[in-house]
Motif scaffolding. Structure first.
Motif, PDB file in Angstrom:
ATOM      1  N   ASP A  94      39.958  40.530  34.286  1.00 18.27           N
ATOM      2  CA  ASP A  94      40.164  39.133  33.921  1.00 18.27           C
ATOM      3  C   ASP A  94      41.608  38.760  34.221  1.00 18.27           C
ATOM      4  O   ASP A  94      42.482  39.626  34.310  1.00 18.27           O
ATOM      5  N   GLU A  95      41.842  37.492  34.376  1.00 17.52           N
ATOM      6  CA  GLU A  95      43.166  37.023  34.803  1.00 17.52           C
ATOM      7  C   GLU A  95      44.269  37.430  33.837  1.00 17.52           C
ATOM      8  O   GLU A  95      45.391  37.747  34.252  1.00 17.52           O
ATOM      9  N   ASP A  96      43.982  37.449  32.545  1.00 12.43           N
ATOM     10  CA  ASP A  96      44.993  37.757  31.530  1.00 12.43           C
ATOM     11  C   ASP A  96      45.013  39.230  31.141  1.00 12.43           C
ATOM     12  O   ASP A  96      45.753  39.619  30.229  1.00 12.43           O
ATOM     13  N   GLU A  97      44.192  40.031  31.799  1.00 20.32           N
ATOM     14  CA  GLU A  97      44.120  41.472  31.545  1.00 20.32           C
ATOM     15  C   GLU A  97      43.867  41.767  30.059  1.00 20.32           C
ATOM     16  O   GLU A  97      44.470  42.658  29.464  1.00 20.32           O
ATOM     17  N   ARG A  98      42.923  41.048  29.474  1.00 17.96           N
ATOM     18  CA  ARG A  98      42.572  41.285  28.071  1.00 17.96           C
ATOM     19  C   ARG A  98      41.672  42.506  27.921  1.00 17.96           C
ATOM     20  O   ARG A  98      41.639  43.138  26.859  1.00 17.96           O
ATOM     21  N   PHE A  99      40.928  42.816  28.988  1.00 21.52           N
ATOM     22  CA  PHE A  99      39.949  43.899  28.905  1.00 21.52           C
ATOM     23  C   PHE A  99      40.322  45.026  29.875  1.00 21.52           C
ATOM     24  O   PHE A  99      40.937  44.778  30.914  1.00 21.52           O
ATOM     25  N   PRO A 100      39.939  46.269  29.536  1.00 21.28           N
ATOM     26  CA  PRO A 100      40.224  47.392  30.436  1.00 21.28           C
ATOM     27  C   PRO A 100      39.517  47.197  31.778  1.00 21.28           C
ATOM     28  O   PRO A 100      38.292  47.080  31.820  1.00 21.28           O
ATOM     29  N   LYS A 101      40.284  47.147  32.830  1.00 27.61           N
ATOM     30  CA  LYS A 101      39.727  46.843  34.150  1.00 27.61           C
ATOM     31  C   LYS A 101      38.793  47.941  34.638  1.00 27.61           C
ATOM     32  O   LYS A 101      38.903  49.113  34.264  1.00 27.61           O
ATOM     33  N   VAL A 102      37.880  47.538  35.491  1.00 26.60           N
ATOM     34  CA  VAL A 102      37.020  48.479  36.217  1.00 26.60           C
ATOM     35  C   VAL A 102      37.675  48.713  37.572  1.00 26.60           C
ATOM     36  O   VAL A 102      37.982  47.751  38.286  1.00 26.60           O
ATOM     37  N   ALA A 103      37.908  49.957  37.936  1.00 29.69           N
ATOM     38  CA  ALA A 103      38.612  50.227  39.193  1.00 29.69           C
ATOM     39  C   ALA A 103      38.125  51.539  39.799  1.00 29.69           C
ATOM     40  O   ALA A 103      37.811  52.489  39.081  1.00 29.69           O
ATOM     41  N   TRP A 104      38.072  51.569  41.115  1.00 21.63           N
ATOM     42  CA  TRP A 104      37.796  52.813  41.832  1.00 21.63           C
ATOM     43  C   TRP A 104      38.380  52.727  43.236  1.00 21.63           C
ATOM     44  O   TRP A 104      38.667  51.636  43.740  1.00 21.63           O
ATOM     45  N   GLN A 105      38.580  53.879  43.833  1.00 22.42           N
ATOM     46  CA  GLN A 105      39.163  53.961  45.169  1.00 22.42           C
ATOM     47  C   GLN A 105      38.345  54.918  46.021  1.00 22.42           C
ATOM     48  O   GLN A 105      37.881  55.944  45.545  1.00 22.42           O
ATOM     49  N   GLU A 106      38.183  54.559  47.302  1.00 22.55           N
ATOM     50  CA  GLU A 106      37.427  55.396  48.220  1.00 22.55           C
ATOM     51  C   GLU A 106      38.265  55.720  49.453  1.00 22.55           C
ATOM     52  O   GLU A 106      38.934  54.829  49.992  1.00 22.55           O
ATOM     53  N   PRO A 107      38.241  56.969  49.895  1.00 16.43           N
ATOM     54  CA  PRO A 107      38.883  57.290  51.176  1.00 16.43           C
ATOM     55  C   PRO A 107      38.017  56.782  52.323  1.00 16.43           C
ATOM     56  O   PRO A 107      36.780  56.805  52.251  1.00 16.43           O
ATOM     57  N   LEU A 108      38.661  56.316  53.358  1.00 14.04           N
ATOM     58  CA  LEU A 108      37.938  55.768  54.508  1.00 14.04           C
ATOM     59  C   LEU A 108      38.412  56.431  55.794  1.00 14.04           C
ATOM     60  O   LEU A 108      39.462  57.065  55.849  1.00 14.04           O
TER      61      LEU A 108
ATOM     62  N   GLY B  50      28.811  43.138  34.536  1.00 18.54           N
ATOM     63  CA  GLY B  50      29.538  42.324  33.564  1.00 18.54           C
ATOM     64  C   GLY B  50      30.237  43.117  32.489  1.00 18.54           C
ATOM     65  O   GLY B  50      30.793  42.545  31.549  1.00 18.54           O
ATOM     66  N   LYS B  51      30.253  44.442  32.604  1.00 19.56           N
ATOM     67  CA  LYS B  51      30.899  45.268  31.596  1.00 19.56           C
ATOM     68  C   LYS B  51      32.199  45.857  32.124  1.00 19.56           C
ATOM     69  O   LYS B  51      32.295  46.228  33.288  1.00 19.56           O
ATOM     70  N   PHE B  52      33.172  45.938  31.220  1.00 21.08           N
ATOM     71  CA  PHE B  52      34.443  46.548  31.591  1.00 21.08           C
ATOM     72  C   PHE B  52      34.395  48.061  31.341  1.00 21.08           C
ATOM     73  O   PHE B  52      33.386  48.589  30.863  1.00 21.08           O
ATOM     74  N   SER B  53      35.498  48.760  31.645  1.00 19.28           N
ATOM     75  CA  SER B  53      35.472  50.219  31.628  1.00 19.28           C
ATOM     76  C   SER B  53      35.209  50.817  30.249  1.00 19.28           C
ATOM     77  O   SER B  53      34.744  51.947  30.133  1.00 19.28           O
ATOM     78  N   ASP B  54      35.488  50.044  29.181  1.00 13.77           N
ATOM     79  CA  ASP B  54      35.224  50.546  27.832  1.00 13.77           C
ATOM     80  C   ASP B  54      33.878  50.083  27.295  1.00 13.77           C
ATOM     81  O   ASP B  54      33.565  50.283  26.118  1.00 13.77           O
TER      82      ASP B  54
END
Length: 229
Positions: free
Chosen positions: A160-174, A187-191
Motif C-alpha cells: 500500500d502507498e503508506d506502507e501500513r501492511f507488511p508487503k508481499v515481495a519476491w525475487q527471481e533470477p533471470l 488481496g492478502k499481505f505477507s502476515d
C-alpha cells in the motif's frame, strides 16, 4: 683509435681513419643513431563500471606512447577489427561488445602493439510493460526485456502507498533477453492481513546483467464488491 666499436642506443659521431702502407692517412666522420628499444605504450579505459565486466556508461579508450631514444613517429588505433587509423583523441564506445588495439611506431621503425582488448557497454535500462490498473481478482500481466547485457533478476513487490501492511515481495533470477509472467493476487499481505478497500500497487523492478535497473508500478483496486463476491 680502435679497430671496431659496439654502439648501444643513442646518437654517436663516429670518426674513421685509414692509413696505407706508405703512411698516407684519410679521415671521415658520420653521425650514427641507434635505437633498438620498442616504444612504451600505456592504454587506459574511462567509464562507469557496472556488474559482470560491463560498463553502464559510454567508454573512452585512451593511449599514451613515449620513446626516449628516437621518439614517436606514429600512434594508431584499430576498433572492432577495422584497419589502423591515426590516433589523435580518445576513442568512444557506445552500447555493445567492442574490441580495440593501439600501435606505436618510433622514428627508427620499432613497433609496440597492445594486445586485443574487449569492452562491453550497456547504458540502456530494461524495458517493462505491465497492466496499468486492474481490480482485485483480475490477472496482472507484465513482461520485461533487455537486448544489451540481458536480464539478471526481477523483483515483485505488492504494497500500500503508506506502507501500513507488511508487503508481499519476491525475487527471481533471470537469463536471456525476454521474460513475461502473470500475477493473481489474493488481496492478502505477507502476515495474512486482508487488504481493505483502497488502492494498492504491484511494483516490478527489473535488473540487467550490467546492473541497470528499471521500476514500474501498476494499481490494484480493492473495492467493496470484491468482498461481496
Amino acid at each position: 683509435w680502435q679497430s671496431s666499436a659496439v654502439l648501444n642506443d643513442g646518437v654517436y659521431t663516429v670518426a674513421v681513419r685509414v692509413v696505407d702502407n706508405a703512411g698516407n692517412i684519410s679521415n671521415s666522420s658520420t653521425i650514427i643513431s641507434v635505437d633498438t628499444t620498442t616504444p612504451s605504450l600505456n592504454v587506459s579505459l574511462n567509464g562507469t563500471a557496472g556488474n559482470n565486466g560491463w560498463y553502464v556508461s559510454k567508454v573512452k579508450a585512451s593511449a599514451i606512447a613515449s620513446d626516449a631514444t628516437s621518439g614517436i613517429a606514429l600512434l594508431e588505433f584499430s576498433a572492432d577489427g577495422g584497419a589502423y587509423q591515426s590516433y589523435t583523441s580518445p576513442i568512444t564506445f557506445s552500447d555493445g561488445h567492442h574490441t580495440y588495439q593501439f600501435k606505436a611506431t618510433d622514428v627508427a621503425g620499432n613497433v609496440t602493439e597492445s594486445p586485443l582488448q574487449e569492452v562491453f557497454v550497456d547504458t540502456t535500462f530494461p524495458a517493462i510493460s505491465l497492466t496499468e490498473e486492474l481490480s482485485l481478482g483480475d490477472t496482472f500481466y507484465y513482461d520485461v526485456q533487455d537486448e544489451g547485457s540481458e536480464l539478471a533478476t526481477v523483483r515483485v513487490v505488492i504494497e500500500d502507498e503508506d506502507e501500513r501492511f507488511p508487503k508481499v515481495a519476491w525475487q527471481e533470477p533471470l537469463s536471456g533477453s525476454k521474460f513475461k509472467d502473470e500475477i493473481l493476487w489474493d488481496g492478502k499481505f505477507s502476515d495474512g492481513t486482508q487488504a481493505p478497500v483502497g488502492t494498492y500497487y504491484v511494483t516490478i523492478k527489473a535488473t540487467d546483467s550490467a546492473g541497470n535497473e528499471s521500476i514500474r508500478s501498476g494499481a490494484v483496486k480493492v473495492e467493496l464488491f470484491s468482498f461481496l463476491e
